[in-house]
Design a protein around this motif. Structure first.
Motif, PDB file in Angstrom:
ATOM      1  N   ARG A 156      45.661  17.283  26.316  1.00  0.00           N
ATOM      2  CA  ARG A 156      46.026  16.225  27.247  1.00  0.00           C
ATOM      3  C   ARG A 156      47.417  16.446  27.828  1.00  0.00           C
ATOM      4  N   ASP A 191      35.900   1.538  38.775  1.00  0.00           N
ATOM      5  CA  ASP A 191      37.209   2.192  38.716  1.00  0.00           C
ATOM      6  C   ASP A 191      37.624   2.731  40.086  1.00  0.00           C
ATOM      7  N   GLU A 243      36.339  12.917  35.437  1.00  0.00           N
ATOM      8  CA  GLU A 243      37.462  13.024  34.510  1.00  0.00           C
ATOM      9  C   GLU A 243      38.777  12.637  35.189  1.00  0.00           C
ATOM     10  N   THR A 268      38.952   8.865  35.730  1.00  0.00           N
ATOM     11  CA  THR A 268      39.263   8.230  34.445  1.00  0.00           C
ATOM     12  C   THR A 268      40.745   8.392  34.104  1.00  0.00           C
ATOM     13  N   TYR A 269      41.280   9.545  34.393  1.00  0.00           N
ATOM     14  CA  TYR A 269      42.704   9.775  34.114  1.00  0.00           C
ATOM     15  C   TYR A 269      43.576   8.858  34.965  1.00  0.00           C
ATOM     16  N   SER A 324      42.754   6.023  36.338  1.00  0.00           N
ATOM     17  CA  SER A 324      42.562   4.619  35.955  1.00  0.00           C
ATOM     18  C   SER A 324      43.408   4.239  34.761  1.00  0.00           C
ATOM     19  N   SER A 325      43.629   5.184  33.870  1.00  0.00           N
ATOM     20  CA  SER A 325      44.442   4.916  32.678  1.00  0.00           C
ATOM     21  C   SER A 325      45.903   5.304  32.864  1.00  0.00           C
ATOM     22  N   ASN A 326      46.227   5.895  33.998  1.00  0.00           N
ATOM     23  CA  ASN A 326      47.604   6.312  34.263  1.00  0.00           C
ATOM     24  C   ASN A 326      47.954   5.943  35.712  1.00  0.00           C
ATOM     25  N   MET A 327      48.158   4.667  35.952  1.00  0.00           N
ATOM     26  CA  MET A 327      48.493   4.204  37.294  1.00  0.00           C
ATOM     27  C   MET A 327      49.864   4.694  37.743  1.00  0.00           C
ATOM     28  N   ASP A 328      50.706   5.053  36.768  1.00  0.00           N
ATOM     29  CA  ASP A 328      52.013   5.589  37.151  1.00  0.00           C
ATOM     30  C   ASP A 328      51.875   6.892  37.937  1.00  0.00           C
ATOM     31  N   GLU A 352      49.651  15.822  31.817  1.00  0.00           N
ATOM     32  CA  GLU A 352      50.934  15.124  31.831  1.00  0.00           C
ATOM     33  C   GLU A 352      52.048  16.047  32.323  1.00  0.00           C
ATOM     34  N   ARG A 405      38.770  -0.098  42.410  1.00  0.00           N
ATOM     35  CA  ARG A 405      40.098  -0.589  42.024  1.00  0.00           C
ATOM     36  C   ARG A 405      41.194   0.382  42.444  1.00  0.00           C
TER      37      ARG A 405
END
Length: 716
Positions: A107, A188, A144, A147-148, A150-154, A111, A191
């Motif tokens: 992961r 997702d 994928e 999904t990334y 959606s969990s990392n709006m930053d 990042e 949004r």
């Protein structure tokens, strides 16, 4: 057995340089990337190479190549070659390599990749490499990546913060326009789209740079176009055309920032272009403006839907249903457009020929262009608001105020054309009565007439559009009684029957005048002539000639004229008459003169071995006319005969040869200078002395050498 066979077969193949490099112990990533065959082997799915690259350590180093700027002491390969080759390897879209980014234990790779966006300013070259990798991941690993995000709006926020960089803007457009039907991520995706679109619109605020405004406007227009190609084609356009979004864009447009107004109107203009009705008739030239229309020309209109078109009534209802929220939001802001058009720029503009203290300004010109698009929407609410605010009158004031601004003239003429073709009588009344258009057009004609009475007159710059507007009014009056009722003014009728009629005749006449009647009639005759070669028999004659014996290269009996009875070798193509062979020969010779020292054409027919004067005299004595084919000794009376007997030749043996006067005079001169000699006299040179004559060559035998003993000595 088969496996062992292919293994043995591979032993005969020469291994590549990259394979030899991978066989070495301790090979490094830099050495592999520096290899020239790396991209080719990667596309060929070299399993040893893929296994070497698809490791967390090597992928982390490759991410550094495309996201971290090299230091000053870095080599040239680290600065240029390694980042480029790394991006090309990722663009090969090898599944094994891309899957490594989404393993739970790896992961940190994503990042580390998006840490590139933490900088305030981005290196444009590295931003391009970064965008290529993200685009590959979005295309091949869509679920994928959604999904990334959606969990990392930053990560999305950082992308939006750098939308001023073009490559980052392209990544955002790709993200919003992804086709999500293949995966169960619809919620997702919606949004994410709402978040990205709202943040993009906020970037049109005046506190951002013009580069950000330009990229945001281009991104929103591109999203509108691509949004209609998706399965749920109405979601993205409807989100952007909502009343909330439109009001937010209009709030930025009417701020003090010129860049926000320009790019905000570009976005609104593309939204509005979807609801523009096609013109019922072309009354005047519909000239585009310099800003919105040019920007929209870079983006094609959205394609028509794949479903069959609805009925006409349903189409109107559907269009009004979708357009009402968007157009209602625009109608509420028309008063702000009126204020912008009425305001005058404070700073003068210096032109090559003058200084304008009250210039038009780009802001008013853009608003005028947007109003021209707004009138084409044919929306009743908009038309009533425009009529109430007298926006047409303000626009016509600008038309006559800036008499040399052709952009203004084109836009106002387009507005008048749209008004005449719309269904709103209130708007037509505003144009013809409140704006006092008819009287102003007549006054403009009179002003131009007065300007033409001075020496070296200059025609008013708007007169061409005045003529077009007048013709549009006359054409609209034929179909609309409301328009016709306002065109009964005597001054207008006098202008239409006199000056407008003359102007139309002048502008529609042929440049240089019409053709003369004689030339026109001859052209008509030529148009009726059939130039088919078969009408003249040329085709058949050429065919007969090609198949005739005369065209053959076989020197046999084929030259007999009776071999082809249809072939006419005596046909004269110049005159269309039949001549025999000898007549053709002498007819062609009569027109030529081979003797450059005489102009007498009869000399050509004499015998070249007989002296000219004697032959002519002999011919005259016997009455032979060599120009007459009937007396010609070389002529034959039978055109079909190709041979002559010996008796056909003329006999001049018994004819005395009479010398010419010139020959007699020359002989007399020679006789006067010499003594007379007997008839049997012969020359005798036996008495001449020959002692002084030396032999030209002294005989020398083959064995003798040359003797130079008697030669005089050379003085030095």
């Amino acid at each position: 057995m088969a496996g062992s066979f292919w293994n043995q077969f591979r032993s005969f193949q020469s291994s590549s340089a990259l394979d030899e490099l991978l066989d070495r112990d301790g090979v490094t990533l830099d050495e592999v990337i520096d290899e020239e065959e790396l991209i080719q082997e990667c596309k060929a799915l070299n399993h040893r190479l893929i296994e070497f690259i698809a490791t967390p350590a090597h992928l982390s180093s490759m991410i550094d190549y495309i996201t971290v700027e090299p230091t000053e002491d870095s080599g040239e390969k680290r600065c240029f070659k390694f980042p480029f080759v790394t991006a090309e390897v990722f663009c090969c879209e090898v599944g094994t390599i891309l899957e490594m980014f989404f393993y739970p234990e790896n992961r940190f790779l994503l990042e580390k990749l998006f840490q590139f966006l933490h900088s305030e300013s981005l290196n444009p070259t590295l931003a391009g490499y970064f965008s290529r990798l993200v685009a590959v991941l979005l295309t091949n690993k869509t679920k994928e990546m959604l999904t990334y995000f959606s969990s990392n709006m930053d990560a999305l926020t950082n992308l939006l913060n750098h939308i001023g960089t073009r490559s980052i803007m392209e990544v955002l457009v790709r993200l919003v326009t992804l086709d999500d039907n293949r995966f169960d991520v619809e919620d997702d995706k919606q949004r994410l789209n709402v978040f990205v679109l709202d943040k993009m619109v906020e970037k049109l605020a005046p506190n951002h740079s013009s580069e950000v405004h330009s990229n945001v406007a281009e991104a929103l227009v591109e999203i509108l176009i691509r949004g209609h190609e998706l399965a749920n084609s109405d979601r993205l356009p409807n989100r952007l055309q909502s009343e909330e979004t439109v009001n937010k864009i209009l709030s930025y447009v009417f701020s003090t920032d010129t860049s926000s107004l320009k790019h905000g109107l570009i976005v609104l203009g593309h939204m509005l272009s979807r609801y523009i009705s096609p013109p019922k008739c072309t009354t005047i030239i519909d000239g585009p403006g310099p800003f919105i229309s040019d920007a929209l020309s870079d983006f094609p209109p959205p394609p028509p839907p794949s479903s069959p078109p609805p009925e006409e009534d349903d189409d109107v209802v559907m269009q009004e249903t979708v357009a009402v929220p968007f157009l209602t939001g625009l109608a509420g802001k028309l008063e702000a457009f009126q204020q912008v058009l009425s305001s005058v720029p404070s700073e003068p503009v210096s032109l090559p020929h003058q200084t304008m203290n009250q210039p038009l300004g780009s802001t008013r010109l853009q608003v005028l262009e947007f109003l021209a698009l707004l009138l084409k929407a044919n929306n009743g609410t908009l038309h009533q608001e425009i009529a109430r605010l007298n926006l047409l009158q303000t626009s016509i004031d600008l038309f006559f105020q800036f008499e040399w601004n052709d952009f203004v003239h084109n836009l106002v003429a387009s507005m008048i054309s749209s008004t005449l073709e719309c269904d709103s009588d209130a708007l037509k009344t505003s144009l013809l009565k409140q704006s006092n258009l008819i009287e102003r057009l007549v006054n403009a004609v009179n002003v131009n007439k007065q300007a033409g009475s001075v020496p070296r007159p200059v025609r008013k710059g708007y007169m061409g559009h005045v003529t077009k507007i007048a013709n549009a009014l006359q054409k609209a009056a034929e179909a609309n009684e409301t328009v016709k009722s306002y065109l009964q003014d005597p001054a207008w009728l006098s202008y239409v029957n006199d000056e407008l009629k003359i102007t139309n005749e002048t502008e529609t006449s042929t440049l240089g005048g019409n053709k003369p009647a004689a030339i026109r009639d001859s052209d008509d005759e030529l148009n009726r002539v059939d130039f088919d070669l078969r009408n003249f028999g040329t085709e058949s004659r050429i065919s007969n000639y090609l198949t005739s014996p005369a065209f053959s290269t076989d020197f046999g009996d084929e030259f007999d004229d009776d071999a082809d009875p249809d072939y006419d070798d005596d046909f004269d193509v110049r005159g269309g008459t039949a001549l025999n062979g000898s007549e053709q020969f002498f007819s062609s010779l009569e027109d030529r003169n081979p003797n450059p020292f005489t102009t007498d054409s009869t000399q050509y027919h004499t015998d070249i071995w007989v002296e000219r004067e004697l032959v002519d005299a002999s011919n005259k004595q016997h009455g032979i006319n060599i120009n007459n084919h009937n007396n010609n000794p070389f002529s034959s009376n039978d055109s079909s005969s190709s041979s002559h007997s010996d008796s056909d030749w003329a006999d001049f043996s018994a004819s005395p040869v009479a010398p010419s006067p010139a020959a007699e005079a020359a002989a007399a001169d020679i006789s006067a200078d010499t003594e007379p000699q007997p008839a049997d006299w012969n020359a005798d040179f036996s008495s001449m002395p020959t002692d002084h004559v030396q032999p030209a060559v002294t005989p020398v035998s083959d064995d003798d050498w040359a003797d130079f003993s008697a030669a005089p000595a050379v003085q030095e």
